[in-house]
Scaffold this motif. Sequence first.
Motif, PDB file in Angstrom:
ATOM      1  N   TYR A  34       0.855  -1.185   0.000  1.00 58.05           N
ATOM      2  CA  TYR A  34       0.000   0.000   0.000  1.00 58.05           C
ATOM      3  C   TYR A  34       0.886   1.228   0.000  1.00 58.05           C
ATOM      4  CZ  TYR A  34      -3.444   3.453   1.370  1.00 58.05           C
ATOM      5  OH  TYR A  34      -4.254   4.564   1.407  1.00 58.05           O
TER       6      TYR A  34
ATOM      7  N   ALA B 288       6.495   8.381  -3.364  1.00 64.99           N
ATOM      8  CA  ALA B 288       5.788   7.169  -3.800  1.00 64.99           C
ATOM      9  C   ALA B 288       6.766   6.171  -4.417  1.00 64.99           C
ATOM     10  CB  ALA B 288       4.686   7.527  -4.783  1.00 64.99           C
TER      11      ALA B 288
ATOM     12  N   GLY C 171       1.298   6.427   6.518  1.00 57.77           N
ATOM     13  CA  GLY C 171       0.740   6.027   5.228  1.00 57.77           C
ATOM     14  C   GLY C 171      -0.679   5.511   5.374  1.00 57.77           C
TER      15      GLY C 171
ATOM     16  N   THR D 210      -2.405   2.069  -4.602  1.00 60.92           N
ATOM     17  CA  THR D 210      -1.968   3.434  -4.326  1.00 60.92           C
ATOM     18  C   THR D 210      -3.154   4.340  -4.022  1.00 60.92           C
ATOM     19  OG1 THR D 210      -2.054   4.072  -6.660  1.00 60.92           O
ATOM     20  CG2 THR D 210       0.035   3.216  -5.836  1.00 60.92           C
ATOM     21  N   ASP D 211      -2.874   5.347  -3.251  1.00 61.47           N
ATOM     22  CA  ASP D 211      -3.832   6.414  -2.956  1.00 61.47           C
ATOM     23  C   ASP D 211      -3.090   7.734  -2.985  1.00 61.47           C
ATOM     24  OD1 ASP D 211      -6.504   5.532  -2.496  1.00 61.47           O
ATOM     25  OD2 ASP D 211      -5.920   4.686  -0.561  1.00 61.47           O
ATOM     26  N   GLU D 212      -3.809   8.789  -3.289  1.00 56.13           N
ATOM     27  CA  GLU D 212      -3.260  10.130  -3.157  1.00 56.13           C
ATOM     28  C   GLU D 212      -3.211  10.466  -1.678  1.00 56.13           C
ATOM     29  OE1 GLU D 212      -2.110  12.305  -5.474  1.00 56.13           O
ATOM     30  OE2 GLU D 212      -2.439  10.813  -7.032  1.00 56.13           O
ATOM     31  N   PHE D 213      -2.168  11.141  -1.258  1.00 60.51           N
ATOM     32  CA  PHE D 213      -2.021  11.559   0.124  1.00 60.51           C
ATOM     33  C   PHE D 213      -2.949  12.745   0.377  1.00 60.51           C
ATOM     34  CE2 PHE D 213       0.040  13.964   3.509  1.00 60.51           C
ATOM     35  CZ  PHE D 213       0.298  12.968   4.432  1.00 60.51           C
TER      36      PHE D 213
ATOM     37  N   PRO E 215      -8.500   6.568   6.229  1.00 58.20           N
ATOM     38  CA  PRO E 215      -8.231   5.570   5.195  1.00 58.20           C
ATOM     39  C   PRO E 215      -9.509   4.943   4.642  1.00 58.20           C
ATOM     40  CG  PRO E 215      -7.489   4.801   7.351  1.00 58.20           C
ATOM     41  CD  PRO E 215      -7.927   6.211   7.522  1.00 58.20           C
TER      42      PRO E 215
ATOM     43  N   TRP F 137      -7.361   2.199  -0.111  1.00 57.69           N
ATOM     44  CA  TRP F 137      -7.438   1.493   1.168  1.00 57.69           C
ATOM     45  C   TRP F 137      -8.662   0.583   1.192  1.00 57.69           C
ATOM     46  CZ3 TRP F 137      -3.950   0.277   4.539  1.00 57.69           C
ATOM     47  CH2 TRP F 137      -4.350  -0.346   5.718  1.00 57.69           C
TER      48      TRP F 137
ATOM     49  N   ARG G 294     -10.662   6.338   1.320  1.00 56.58           N
ATOM     50  CA  ARG G 294      -9.774   6.252   0.156  1.00 56.58           C
ATOM     51  C   ARG G 294     -10.078   4.980  -0.627  1.00 56.58           C
ATOM     52  NH1 ARG G 294      -4.765   6.212   3.631  1.00 56.58           N
ATOM     53  NH2 ARG G 294      -5.177   7.989   4.974  1.00 56.58           N
TER      54      ARG G 294
ATOM     55  N   CYS H  26       0.738   5.294  -0.066  1.00 58.09           N
ATOM     56  CA  CYS H  26       0.012   6.552   0.082  1.00 58.09           C
ATOM     57  C   CYS H  26       1.043   7.557   0.552  1.00 58.09           C
ATOM     58  CB  CYS H  26      -1.130   6.408   1.089  1.00 58.09           C
ATOM     59  SG  CYS H  26      -2.127   7.912   1.237  1.00 58.09           S
TER      60      CYS H  26
END
Length: 137
Positions: free
Chosen positions: A25, A39, A98, A62-65, A70, A76, A73, A27
């Motif tokens: 994962y 990243a 993260g 992946t996720d944008e911060f 979570p 997640w 997202r 983020c």
Amino acid sequence: MTSAGIPQEKATVPAVPGPAAAVLYVCADRGTLMPGLAAERANEEGHAFARRRGLTITEVVTDEFGEPDPGRRAGWQRVRDLAEAGAIATVLVRWPAGIAPEGAHELRHREIAWLQELGVRVRYTWAPLASSNGETR
């Protein structure tokens, strides 16, 4: 990342359910000077961590911060789906923030506890945390 700027998951190998199956994962904050560097490092560290410990990364999510919760997202949510389906035994993430930032640490603890109830470990790949045998924090 799609052209619309929506993060997308990338499968690295076919799913291999079992004790070595892990999801990576990522983020990470997008810095202004080098937007993809955090990243990229999280991805590299995660793969190296998995290799050293005999884990198989079945998917990189992946996720944008920015979103502290979570559960809000998409990436997640994918991690949760994989855990609930029994497709993974481990979640690899660079560091605790993260999952959720320090200011929202209760959200991180909620998610880790939920994963543990399913028998899924959370392991941190950043060297100072990984050196403690990757125990869930």
